[in-house]
Structure formats: C-alpha cells, structure tokens
Write a protein that holds these residues in place. Sequence first.
Motif, mmCIF file in Angstrom:
data_model
loop_
_atom_site.group_PDB
_atom_site.id
_atom_site.type_symbol
_atom_site.label_atom_id
_atom_site.label_comp_id
_atom_site.label_asym_id
_atom_site.label_seq_id
_atom_site.Cartn_x
_atom_site.Cartn_y
_atom_site.Cartn_z
ATOM 1 N N VAL A 176 15.332 58.747 -33.064
ATOM 2 C CA VAL A 176 14.028 58.106 -33.160
ATOM 3 C C VAL A 176 13.846 57.202 -31.963
ATOM 4 O O VAL A 176 14.801 56.818 -31.305
ATOM 5 N N ALA A 177 12.593 56.866 -31.681
ATOM 6 C CA ALA A 177 12.285 55.959 -30.573
ATOM 7 C C ALA A 177 11.945 54.590 -31.128
ATOM 8 O O ALA A 177 11.470 54.454 -32.256
ATOM 9 N N ILE A 237 4.456 61.491 -29.768
ATOM 10 C CA ILE A 237 3.709 60.308 -29.329
ATOM 11 C C ILE A 237 3.529 60.351 -27.827
ATOM 12 O O ILE A 237 4.489 60.270 -27.061
ATOM 13 N N GLY A 238 2.273 60.505 -27.375
ATOM 14 C CA GLY A 238 1.953 60.430 -25.962
ATOM 15 C C GLY A 238 2.082 61.740 -25.230
ATOM 16 O O GLY A 238 2.462 62.776 -25.776
ATOM 17 N N LEU A 267 5.198 54.347 -26.963
ATOM 18 C CA LEU A 267 5.852 53.232 -27.632
ATOM 19 C C LEU A 267 5.802 53.387 -29.137
ATOM 20 O O LEU A 267 4.792 53.814 -29.692
ATOM 21 N N VAL A 268 6.904 53.024 -29.791
ATOM 22 C CA VAL A 268 6.922 52.829 -31.232
ATOM 23 C C VAL A 268 7.235 51.359 -31.462
ATOM 24 O O VAL A 268 8.305 50.874 -31.094
ATOM 25 N N LEU A 276 2.564 54.149 -31.633
ATOM 26 C CA LEU A 276 2.666 54.100 -33.086
ATOM 27 C C LEU A 276 3.130 52.706 -33.474
ATOM 28 O O LEU A 276 4.204 52.257 -33.036
ATOM 29 N N VAL A 277 2.326 52.005 -34.265
ATOM 30 C CA VAL A 277 2.623 50.634 -34.664
ATOM 31 C C VAL A 277 2.864 50.600 -36.163
ATOM 32 O O VAL A 277 2.016 51.059 -36.941
ATOM 33 N N LYS A 278 3.997 50.056 -36.559
ATOM 34 C CA LYS A 278 4.250 49.784 -37.974
ATOM 35 C C LYS A 278 4.023 48.295 -38.176
ATOM 36 O O LYS A 278 4.806 47.460 -37.721
#
Length: 327
Positions: free
Chosen positions: A324-325, A273-274, A307-308, A282-284
């Motif tokens: 994990v982030a 990511i990034g 960002l996660v 990444l958006v859940k």
Amino acid sequence: QVNAIQGGGASVLRPGDSFALATGAASPGARPAESVSGASGLGRALVYEMGEAVILGVTEPGAVVYTNRLGDRQLGSGGNWSFGAPPGATDTVYVFAGSGVPGQGSVTFDGSIGSPQAVDTLHIGAHGSLQITAASLTVSRLYTAASSSVGVSGGGAGVASLIVTGAGPASPSNVLGSLSIDGGASFLADAGGVTLGNVTLNNGTLGGNGSLTITGAFNVTGNGDLSGTGTLTTQGATTVDMSVSAGRIWLMGGKTWVNEGVLTLPGDDSIAIGETGKASTLVKAAGATLTVSGSAEAPLLPYGPSLVSNAGTFSHTANRTSTVASD
C-alpha cells in the motif's frame, strides 16, 4: 405533495380556469388532462380528469410537466409533455410519479430526438425515475427526491452521459435518490456542487470539475474512473467489490477523493491513484476507516506524484502481505 383541485363546479379544469387548492389524495385510475394556469399565480400544474380533479404539485409559470400521455415513456415524444413538445435548453422540467397512471413518473431518453440534448432545471419527484440510454443529456441543475432513481447506461465510453453544469444562481443540485452508472456511461458535475444519495458505479465514470458529495452508500461493482479536478467526498459506506477479476477504480485527472465514512476492499480489486505527471489524492479523514480484507496484492496503486493521506484508521485484515502507499 398531492393536492385536490376544485374549480367552478366543473369536473374537468381547462387551461385558463381559476382554481382553489385543498389537501387531498390522488384518485386511483386517474388519467392525464391538460395543464392549467391558475389565476392566483400558483403557476402550472398537472391535472387529472376525474369527478374531482387532482394536482401533483404546483410548479412555476412556464414549467414543462411530464405526463407519459402516449405511454411510451420517452423524453423525445412531444405528446408526453404538458406543452405538446419535448423540453428544451431553457425549460424547467418536472417529472412526478402519479397515482394509477402506469409509467407517469418514469421517463427514458435514448437519443431518438437527437443527442446531446439539454434542459435548464430538472426536478424528479418521489418514486419518479430517469433512464438515459446511449445518449447525452445536460442540465444546469438537477433535483431529485429520496425515493427517486436516475440511471445512465450503454453505448460505450463517452456515449451515454448526464452532465450537471451548475450554471445559474439556484442552490446546488441534490440527487437524493439512487444513481446508477454502467456500460461505459458517465455522470459529470462540471461546476458548482452536487449532492448524491446512493451511487452504484459499474464500468463507467463519476467525475467532473465540480464537487461531488455522496451521503449514502457508494458501491463500485465494476471497473470505473473517478475523473476531473473536482473533489469527491464519500460520507457513508463505500465498498469496492467488483464482479470482474482484479478490477480497478481509478482516480485520474487530478481528482481528490476524501473518504469520511467506511471504505472497504473485500476482494481482489484495487484503487489506482493518479497518472504520470498528474497527481491525484486519496484522503482518509479523521474518524474514517479504510479496511483491506481481500486478496489484492496491491490494493492501493499510486502512479506519478500521487498521495494517500491517512488521518483516519487503516485496517489490513487480509491473510496475505499487501503493498500500500502512504504519505
């Protein structure tokens, strides 16, 4: 939609003939004839020479219809098109899958007439297909039926591409069939919105600065990039499970990926990511899930100010410790 044509008692309609439409079915073994222009303003249509002629959908005046009359399935062969020449940047193009005509709904673009090429609007009907191989095609708008397929492959990074610019006032593009990207190829939505059905990404790029929504399955089977500033939204089942060892799918160029469905990492692969100095996200979403069940040491790899964001459910079922982030 398939309709029967009856006109003037003649078994074969010619350009300029008037005709009436009635519900009917295509006749097996029909062969392509000329396009005709209806006096009633119904536009141009692909017609079949039979005792009873058959039309495969009515199009607007001036539209270019693919016939595969030469049998080579090539976009660049003029004899395969209703006007006797390949379509150009201002043309509206229809690809129908005809009954009893081998390859009539399958068109291939390999750059043999030069690459890149462009058309204005491209319609691919039920069971039709478009395959782009080592060439670049740009369309303003793209509409495909749920049973159709589009493939972009080969030639190495940056060579094979399908670009949807989103230009013009028409509704956002809908690619409701299957889309496959491999061999370093790319599918880019540069403006407007594009809705996709089922997508397979295998060593390629899915991106652009316009929004992308995948309503069906998203399968990542090889290394790939999710690039550009547009938002990618996945609503169905997404599986990141590559044939290569320790593969990566990379969010880059300011990409935001919103997962509204089920995202699973069952193998040793990662989501990067990034990049340095350029954040991706990444958006859940609420109600969505992310499940890590494989052997990846770091299934989510943040780079730079990335960002996660987790408003859904994160599940770690792998039999090992993973990094994990999170926000």
